[in-house]
Design an enzyme around this catalytic site. Structure first.
Site, mmCIF file in Angstrom:
data_model
loop_
_atom_site.group_PDB
_atom_site.id
_atom_site.type_symbol
_atom_site.label_atom_id
_atom_site.label_comp_id
_atom_site.label_asym_id
_atom_site.label_seq_id
_atom_site.Cartn_x
_atom_site.Cartn_y
_atom_site.Cartn_z
ATOM 1 C CE LYS A 77 -3.877 1.903 2.725
ATOM 2 N NZ LYS A 77 -4.732 1.647 3.913
ATOM 3 C CB SER A 152 -8.080 3.501 2.936
ATOM 4 O OG SER A 152 -7.213 2.931 3.899
ATOM 5 C CB SER A 176 -8.148 0.581 5.808
ATOM 6 O OG SER A 176 -8.901 1.754 5.663
HETATM 7 N N1 GLN Z 1 -13.159 3.814 6.675
HETATM 8 C C1 GLN Z 1 -12.442 4.199 7.842
HETATM 9 C C2 GLN Z 1 -12.041 5.656 7.748
HETATM 10 O O1 GLN Z 1 -12.368 6.234 6.780
HETATM 11 C C3 GLN Z 1 -11.229 3.322 8.052
HETATM 12 C C4 GLN Z 1 -10.038 3.741 7.303
HETATM 13 C C5 GLN Z 1 -8.823 2.962 7.675
HETATM 14 O O2 GLN Z 1 -8.889 1.918 8.312
HETATM 15 N N2 GLN Z 1 -7.677 3.498 7.287
HETATM 16 O O3 GLN Z 1 -11.438 6.219 8.596
#
Ligand code: GLN
Length: 477
Positions: A77, A152, A176
């Site tokens: 990532k 994400s 994410s």
């Molecule tokens: N969807 C969650 C957020 O927007 C989780 C994102 C993540 O785990 N980086 O914060």
């Protein structure tokens, strides 16, 4: 033998046995990337030549005792720092940034013989649930190109699902890794907070962030965790823990394992097909010897507001460093230093990052600190205590990963509050610092993948993966 159909461990074994070579596997993955990336946009940076050269060098040094994942091509990532390779967090503000060092997790994989294929697309600064906020454009779900891959770590999940590498590392602050794994039909694991060093992971919310694997199955996740876990002197929150031989503990036997189903996770808002699939998952665990029982976990209602207050507060502080001076991109045409900061941050951050910086700055400001930030910290402690109490009765908890399968592209961003609410099943796990794994468990009427989530007590990563693996053995049997 179709190389792209093998798991990472199977490929590693085929390489050690001389049934294939590291350059052949790397070329196969790069060919797939060349064919699929224009459609799904999973990779931001592809290391063609560099990956092939590394593959040749690794092949020359191969021995029968090389580690299990030696020579297996993978992706990272793009919020994981990689020495001399651009790292963008999918944000314009990091344009031109090339880190002088690599994340510890990336370095440990490199030492174990990984071939890095490239850097994977994501929501800007890991803020999002759909991988649509990237400055490089949205990632598309390889199972249905009109759907989001989740976020994400959407690029990571899409890459593994499409055979563009055998595994990937993502990061999980509130779901994410687990949620995109679920939307794309791959296995994704968020380790216990502290199990994997966060050194070199560009911070979103430091008290919640964890690096973890996305792969074809639980055995691959265990093998990856065994490589990346453990204390690191660069991260004071990392711990040694009972890691290093998780893979060896996956024996498929769940006799005597007590699994709890929180009723609150099977109520309003849950898609029927998801509920059916997760309940069938519970039956498969029972077939392996586990006992499954419903119970009440009423703190679920508080998880989303608590998470978004804390995550935004920490993000507003962490993202203060991107000012046009220290890293990456700088706006042109500024008059003085304040103007440079203003223009760079105004033009460099996307809407979602700005929204969160503003929200976080608000809850940390004097007059609101006690009412929001401090209160959220207190609720976080209550949530962690509720899980500790649940783990006195159960060895594992089972929930859905997300209320629905993957939404269509363009459906989510217009209503951020609704999007935040869809994180309901994943964020409490980060607030409590626990390990969780997302396991593919069927599909809805449209054929879109569904994921079940297994949650363990702190340091119970091996148990979580053992149950995920037992399920995968059961459905293969
Ligand atoms: N969807 C969650 C957020 O927007 C989780 C994102 C993540 O785990 N980086 O914060």
């Amino acid at each position: 033998m179709e190389l792209l159909d093998l798991t990472a461990l199977q490929l590693g074994e085929a390489i050690r046995r001389g049934e294939t070579t590291i350059p052949a596997a790397t070329q196969a993955a790069l060919d797939r990337v060349a064919a699929e990336n224009p459609q799904n946009n999973a990779y931001i940076t592809v290391l063609g030549q560099q990956a092939m050269e590394r593959a040749e060098r690794l092949q020359a040094a191969l021995t029968p005792d090389s580690p299990p994942l030696y020579g297996v091509p993978m992706g990272l990532k793009d919020n994981l720092c990689t020495r001399d390779i651009p790292t963008t967090c999918a944000s314009k503000i990091l344009g031109g940034f090339t880190p002088p060092y690599s994340a510890t997790a990336a370095e440990r994989l490199e030492e174990a013989g990984a071939v890095l294929l490239g850097k994977l697309n994501m929501d800007e600064f890991a803020m999002g649930s759909t991988s649509e906020t990237s400055c490089f454009g949205p990632v598309k779900n390889p199972r249905d190109l009109e759907r989001v891959p989740g976020g994400s770590s959407g690029g990571a999940a899409a890459a593994v699902a499409a055979g563009m590498g055998w595994y990937a590392l993502g990061s999980d602050t509130g779901g994410s890794i687990r949620q995109p794994a679920s939307y794309c039909g791959v296995t994704g694991m968020k380790p216990t907070y502290g199990a994997v060093s966060r050194y070199g992971l560009i911070a979103y919310a430091s008290s919640l962030d964890q690096i973890g694997p996305l792969a074809r199955d639980a055995r691959d996740c265990a093998a990856i965790l065994d490589q990346i876990a453990g204390a690191d002197r660069h991260d004071a929150t990392s711990v040694a823990g009972p890691y290093g031989n998780v893979l060896a503990s996956l024996d498929g036997d769940l006799r005597g394992v007590r699994v709890g189903l929180p009723q609150e996770c099977f109520g309003q808002g849950l898609d029927e097909a998801v509920e059916r699939a997760v309940r069938a998952f519970a039956k498969a665990l029972e077939a392996r010897g586990a006992t499954v029982e419903e119970f009440s976990l009423p703190i679920m209602d508080y998880a989303v507001p608590t998470y978004y207050i804390l995550a935004c507060a920490e993000a507003s502080s962490n993202l203060a460093r991107f000012d046009g001076v220290k890293y990456g991109w700088r706006a042109e045409g500024y008059e003085d230093l304040t103007d440079l900061y203003n223009k760079t941050r105004t033009q460099g951050f996307g809407w979602e990052a700005k929204r969160r910086i503003l929200l976080g700055t608000f809850v940390l400001s004097s007059g609101y600190f006690d009412a929001y930030y401090k209160k959220a910290l207190q609720v976080k402690a209550v949530i962690a205590a509720a899980y500790r109490a649940a783990f006195e009765r159960f060895d594992l908890l089972l929930t859905p990963v997300a209320p629905t399968a993957a939404p269509r592209l363009g459906e989510s961003l217009s209503d951020p509050l609704k999007m935040y609410l869809s994180d309901i099943y994943t964020v409490p796990v980060n607030l409590a610092g626990l390990p969780g794994v997302s396991v593919p468990c069927g599909a809805d009427e449209a054929g879109l993948p569904i994921g079940a989530q297994l949650i363990g007590p702190a340091m119970g990563d091996a148990m979580v993966l053992k149950a995920a693996d037992a399920y995968q053995r059961e459905v293969r049997a």
